[in-house]
Design an enzyme around this catalytic site. Structure first.
Site, mmCIF file in Angstrom:
data_model
loop_
_atom_site.group_PDB
_atom_site.id
_atom_site.type_symbol
_atom_site.label_atom_id
_atom_site.label_comp_id
_atom_site.label_asym_id
_atom_site.label_seq_id
_atom_site.Cartn_x
_atom_site.Cartn_y
_atom_site.Cartn_z
ATOM 1 N N CYS A 125 44.537 45.870 40.681
ATOM 2 C CA CYS A 125 44.161 47.135 41.486
ATOM 3 C C CYS A 125 42.818 47.529 41.946
ATOM 4 C CB CYS A 125 44.883 48.224 40.697
ATOM 5 S SG CYS A 125 46.504 48.403 40.393
ATOM 6 N N HIS A 252 41.265 54.802 42.645
ATOM 7 C CA HIS A 252 42.810 54.214 42.709
ATOM 8 C C HIS A 252 43.583 54.983 41.609
ATOM 9 C CE1 HIS A 252 45.922 51.619 41.728
ATOM 10 N NE2 HIS A 252 45.526 51.708 40.307
ATOM 11 N N ASN A 282 51.688 55.072 43.230
ATOM 12 C CA ASN A 282 50.630 54.237 42.953
ATOM 13 C C ASN A 282 50.821 52.878 43.858
ATOM 14 O OD1 ASN A 282 48.855 52.127 41.920
ATOM 15 N ND2 ASN A 282 49.375 52.664 39.872
#
Length: 325
Positions: A125, A252, A282
């Site tokens: 991520c 994030h 997400n």
């Protein structure tokens, strides 16, 4: 083992985000009332507790390459450039990794960026941070190059193990930026970047064959909060800034518990914490660029805004970007 990759201060290089773009799959799933997905039915309120009202699920024809191309085209159009103007195409992705070939060359071909060096990066991520820092270093080090397309795309829904609450949180999307050399005296642009790795925590989140479903450990939330705060403190301190100096934190997003921990740790007003987590979920490494693109188009983000973006990801990677739009 903790490995520290020293960040780079990009002030004075003229590097800036000249274009932003995103792509959301056609199928948008709303979590109104009772939700049935992956053979499990969740009662009303389950999604509200997790903080995701809706998310996007890619159809079979919305491959990772397809989504990446759409986002990249949008970013190039926003920058006022043709794909042939790109010297570099960097694709961040972790959900659809394959042996060979890498996916980025196919993205570059579909775009028409036939003269660009194209390759993939991962970093889970933190992939967007990894991609931007890599592109910045290559543009800064190559006197003949001026422009890079950095794309981040993940089909996160495919990494949710059936029967887990990840099915209500993980979404699919692609986001892109055009990173371009401009006037070195322009106060806007990319100011700083950092990407660190603590390999002792590499197994905190894993997705392994054969299914590739995400398996986080219970300590994930605390580690994610600590790592995010460490990145923010590092970047702000070395740039002589305080939390109050930034206009926005565009991170994030992981989940509501991580968000709350980061906001409290930074003493950040809620209105300065900017994500589209509630409406998009997400979306892995695509989370930061899709938020930048979406909120710039809606007018929430404005030219001149000072933005800090932090990200954490399996590896264990943690990094951030400081930039002025």
């Amino acid at each position: 083992m903790h490995v520290r990759t020293e960040g780079r201060t990009w002030t004075g290089t003229g590097l800036r985000f000249s274009g932003l773009g995103h792509y959301f799959p056609r199928n948008r799933r709303f979590h109104d009332g009772e939700v049935t997905v992956g053979g499990r039915t969740y009662p009303p309120g389950a999604a509200d507790e997790l903080g995701v009202r809706s998310l996007h699920v890619a159809d079979e024809d919305e491959t990772l390459e397809f989504m990446a191309v759409q986002a990249a085209r949008a970013a190039l159009e926003d920058a006022g450039h043709d794909a042939s103007d790109a010297d570099l195409v960097v694709l961040a992705n972790w959900t659809d990794r394959q042996w060979i070939p890498e996916i980025a060359p196919g993205v570059a071909t579909a775009l028409g960026a036939h003269g660009a060096l194209a390759f993939d990066v991962c970093g889970a991520c933190t992939g967007f941070v990894h991609g931007v820092q890599t592109a910045a270093a290559m543009l800064n080090g190559h006197p003949g190059w001026r422009r890079a397309v950095v794309v981040a795309a993940d089909r996160f829904t495919r990494r949710a193990r059936p029967g887990t609450r990840g099915q209500l949180v993980f979404g699919d999307a692609a986001g892109a930026v055009v990173l371009e050399k401009g006037d070195p005296d322009d106060p806007s642009g990319l100011l700083d970047s950092v990407l660190d790795c603590d390999s002792t925590e590499a197994d905190t989140v894993a997705a392994r064959p054969p299914e590739g479903w995400l398996r986080p450990k219970p300590e994930l939330i605390d580690l994610a909060v600590r790592s995010s705060l460490k990145v923010a403190d590092n970047v702000l301190t070395r740039n002589g800034l305080k939390t109050s100096d930034i206009d926005w934190l565009v991170p994030h997003p992981g989940n509501n518990a991580i968000h709350a921990g980061v906001r409290d740790g930074l003493d950040l007003p809620r209105e300065k914490f900017l994500t589209n987590f509630a409406d998009r979920g997400n979306t892995g490494c695509a989370s930061i660029p899709i938020a930048l693109s979406e909120f710039s188009r809606s007018g929430v983000l404005s030219p001149g805004d000072l933005v800090l973006s932090t990200a954490v990801g399996s590896g264990w990677y943690y990094g951030g970007l400081l930039y002025r739009l």
